[in-house]
Design an enzyme around this catalytic site. Structure first.
Site, PDB file in Angstrom:
ATOM      1  N   ASN A 210       0.846  -1.210   0.000  1.00 30.01           N
ATOM      2  CA  ASN A 210       0.000   0.000   0.000  1.00 30.01           C
ATOM      3  C   ASN A 210       0.872   1.247   0.000  1.00 30.01           C
ATOM      4  OD1 ASN A 210       0.569   0.800   2.858  1.00 30.01           O
ATOM      5  ND2 ASN A 210      -0.291  -1.240   3.203  1.00 30.01           N
ATOM      6  N   ASP A 279      -4.476  -6.394   5.065  1.00 33.59           N
ATOM      7  CA  ASP A 279      -5.522  -7.234   5.666  1.00 33.59           C
ATOM      8  C   ASP A 279      -5.612  -8.602   5.010  1.00 33.59           C
ATOM      9  OD1 ASP A 279      -6.515  -5.379   7.537  1.00 33.59           O
ATOM     10  OD2 ASP A 279      -7.507  -4.293   5.916  1.00 33.59           O
ATOM     11  N   PHE A 323      -4.571   3.720  14.498  1.00 33.88           N
ATOM     12  CA  PHE A 323      -4.843   4.732  13.484  1.00 33.88           C
ATOM     13  C   PHE A 323      -6.024   4.245  12.651  1.00 33.88           C
ATOM     14  CE2 PHE A 323      -1.771   8.229  13.040  1.00 33.88           C
ATOM     15  CZ  PHE A 323      -1.023   7.972  14.177  1.00 33.88           C
TER      16      PHE A 323
HETATM   17  N1  CTP Z   1      -4.235  -2.932  11.772  1.00 34.15           N
HETATM   18  C1  CTP Z   1      -3.585  -4.062  12.201  1.00 34.15           C
HETATM   19  N2  CTP Z   1      -3.677  -5.213  11.476  1.00 34.15           N
HETATM   20  C2  CTP Z   1      -4.419  -5.250  10.338  1.00 34.15           C
HETATM   21  C3  CTP Z   1      -5.066  -4.099   9.880  1.00 34.15           C
HETATM   22  C4  CTP Z   1      -4.972  -2.947  10.625  1.00 34.15           C
HETATM   23  O1  CTP Z   1      -2.912  -4.029  13.236  1.00 34.15           O
HETATM   24  N3  CTP Z   1      -4.499  -6.377   9.649  1.00 34.15           N
HETATM   25  C5  CTP Z   1      -4.166  -1.701  12.590  1.00 34.15           C
HETATM   26  C6  CTP Z   1      -3.515  -0.538  11.898  1.00 34.15           C
HETATM   27  O2  CTP Z   1      -2.142  -0.468  12.219  1.00 34.15           O
HETATM   28  C7  CTP Z   1      -4.270   0.658  12.465  1.00 34.15           C
HETATM   29  C8  CTP Z   1      -5.649   0.113  12.767  1.00 34.15           C
HETATM   30  O3  CTP Z   1      -5.493  -1.317  12.857  1.00 34.15           O
HETATM   31  O4  CTP Z   1      -3.733   1.103  13.680  1.00 34.15           O
HETATM   32  C9  CTP Z   1      -6.685   0.419  11.733  1.00 34.15           C
HETATM   33  O5  CTP Z   1      -6.222   0.117  10.460  1.00 34.15           O
HETATM   34  P1  CTP Z   1      -7.114   0.372   9.179  1.00 34.15           P
HETATM   35  O6  CTP Z   1      -6.404  -0.134   7.979  1.00 34.15           O
HETATM   36  O7  CTP Z   1      -7.607   1.793   9.187  1.00 34.15           O
HETATM   37  O8  CTP Z   1      -8.403  -0.492   9.495  1.00 34.15           O
HETATM   38  P2  CTP Z   1      -8.772  -2.005   9.338  1.00 34.15           P
HETATM   39  O9  CTP Z   1      -8.967  -2.564  10.715  1.00 34.15           O
HETATM   40  O10 CTP Z   1      -7.860  -2.727   8.439  1.00 34.15           O
HETATM   41  O11 CTP Z   1     -10.211  -1.876   8.678  1.00 34.15           O
HETATM   42  P3  CTP Z   1     -10.603  -1.409   7.191  1.00 34.15           P
HETATM   43  O12 CTP Z   1      -9.401  -1.743   6.321  1.00 34.15           O
HETATM   44  O13 CTP Z   1     -11.794  -2.210   6.895  1.00 34.15           O
HETATM   45  O14 CTP Z   1     -10.873   0.063   7.247  1.00 34.15           O
END
Ligand code: CTP
Length: 396
Positions: A210, A279, A323
């Site tokens: 990303n 994710d 975040f």
């Molecule tokens: N995060 C994490 N592990 C993941 C995804 C996210 O630890 N697999 C953490 C990120 O470091 C951040 C927070 O969760 O502090 C939110 O990440 P974000 O990408 O905004 O959200 P997601 O939980 O992945 O949800 P979505 O992508 O559906 O918005």
């Protein structure tokens, strides 16, 4: 980030790296410090005091017995005036003198007379540096609380290769900045920060990742370090330089980040997850390069670990900060993540704004806490966002 005007006394000793001390003086002036320079006699053989005088905008001091320019006794007045003394470059000679209580010129007497912190940015021939006498002197001074910026390795002016090169002037200026930082309210605390993107490999050539630059996480790590914390930074691949004084762990994948965060989790006080973690990962990794064939190619992805959610489940005494990168419904989505992941704070940012967010040096965020408080911040540098975040955490 200099706050009230502080005074830095730069001691310049006679090594070929003297010219680099000019750059440090210039950088400190730009950071709004009052800078006074003391040169040893040998340093003046390499660079004229006039150069330092022009850059520091102060008379350069090099002769202890010169006609007094003021009623003050020079070595005592500079020793008192200094908030910090930095010796750049620090030769084996000055290190040896201070370590053995010798005060026979303006610089060594000033160092002896000061109560301010003293930093030595060592630079010398590699064999001199590894000489056990020099190493003993360094250890002795470190035990007394003097700070050392170790030289790096490379090709030295004498043609030798090895340790002994003065570090980058930017690192020295940052080190000084860090020592003089006005807030030390994270002293004794352990802070773990994650930063940057993770990658998920498809085959030996390709991967999914990303746009995260890592800048926000690095700014948080540097702010925590400057406030006195013991900082661990678990970082995905970025083009940023390793911050000094921080334990940097480089990782690539979600799984590597998870392992390293879990390994360090228990003894941390504050964990801030600024990383953009993937994710999903390809269901199957192909260990051979996938060859081009049909017009369409389907890649099946499977869910990977939510690291932050796991930490929320494991959390005991730790303050946990996440975040939320959002393109719509910023606050609702952030609040949902705060609750679902059992966080204490979440920093929400709108990734659609072009002048903030990913890759930018600035950010515009809203911080939510678990008691329902919402703090919307103006657009500011990522370092200032980091500062505000720790101010909030420390309010409790
Ligand atoms: N995060 C994490 N592990 C993941 C995804 C996210 O630890 N697999 C953490 C990120 O470091 C951040 C927070 O969760 O502090 C939110 O990440 P974000 O990408 O905004 O959200 P997601 O939980 O992945 O949800 P979505 O992508 O559906 O918005």
């Amino acid at each position: 980030m200099a706050q009230d005007k502080k005074t830095v006394v730069i001691g310049v000793t006679g090594g070929i790296a003297v010219y680099k001390a000019l750059d440090v003086v210039s950088k400190l002036k730009k950071k709004n410090y009052e800078v006074h320079v003391i040169m040893t006699d040998s340093a003046t053989k390499f660079v004229s005091p006039l150069s330092f005088q022009t850059l520091s905008q102060n008379i350069v001091n090099y002769d202890m017995f010169s006609e007094p320019r003021a009623w003050e006794i020079q070595h005592i007045s500079l020793a008192k005036k200094a908030d910090l003394i930095a010796v750049i470059p620090a030769t084996a000679n000055i290190i040896g003198k201070v370590a053995n209580g010798i005060a026979d010129d303006l610089l060594s007497t000033t160092i002896m007379a000061t109560k301010a912190p003293v930093i030595f940015a060592a630079a010398m021939n590699t064999n001199m540096y590894s000489n056990p006498i020099v190493q003993d002197n360094i250890s002795k001074l470190q035990n007394y609380g003097y700070k050392f910026i170790k030289p790096t390795s490379g090709r030295l002016a004498c043609g030798d290769e090895g340790e002994g090169k003065l570090v980058d002037t930017e690192i020295i200026a940052e080190y000084i900045d860090s020592m003089l930082y006005d807030k030390k309210d994270l002293s004794g605390k352990k802070v773990l920060v994650t930063a940057g993107p993770t990658i998920a490999s498809i085959d030996p050539v390709r991967y999914i990742t990303n746009r995260s630059s890592g800048k926000m996480g690095y700014a948080i790590a540097e702010e925590a370090r400057d406030r006195g914390a013991d900082v661990t930074l678990v970082s995905g691949a970025t083009s940023l330089k390793a911050p000094f004084g921080v334990k940097l762990i480089n990782v690539k994948t979600n799984a590597e980040m998870l392992d390293n965060v879990l390994e360090n989790f228990n003894d941390q006080d504050i964990i801030i997850k600024a990383a953009a973690v993937a994710d999903y990962k390809p269901k199957q990794y192909s260990d051979k390069k996938i060859k081009k064939a049909a017009d369409e190619f389907e890649l099946t992805l499977t869910k990977d670990s939510d690291i932050l959610k796991k930490l929320g489940e494991l959390k005991k005494h730790q303050v946990l900060v996440g975040f939320a990168a959002e393109s719509n419904d910023l606050l609702q989505n952030a609040e949902k993540k705060l609750k679902n992941k059992n966080l204490d704070y979440i920093v929400a940012n709108d990734i659609t704004a072009s002048d903030t967010g990913f890759a930018s040096d600035n950010n515009k965020v809203t911080i939510l806490n678990r008691d329902g408080r919402t703090i919307s911040l103006e657009k500011m540098s990522k370092r200032q966002v980091a500062r505000k975040l720790f101010d909030l955490i420390n309010e409790k």
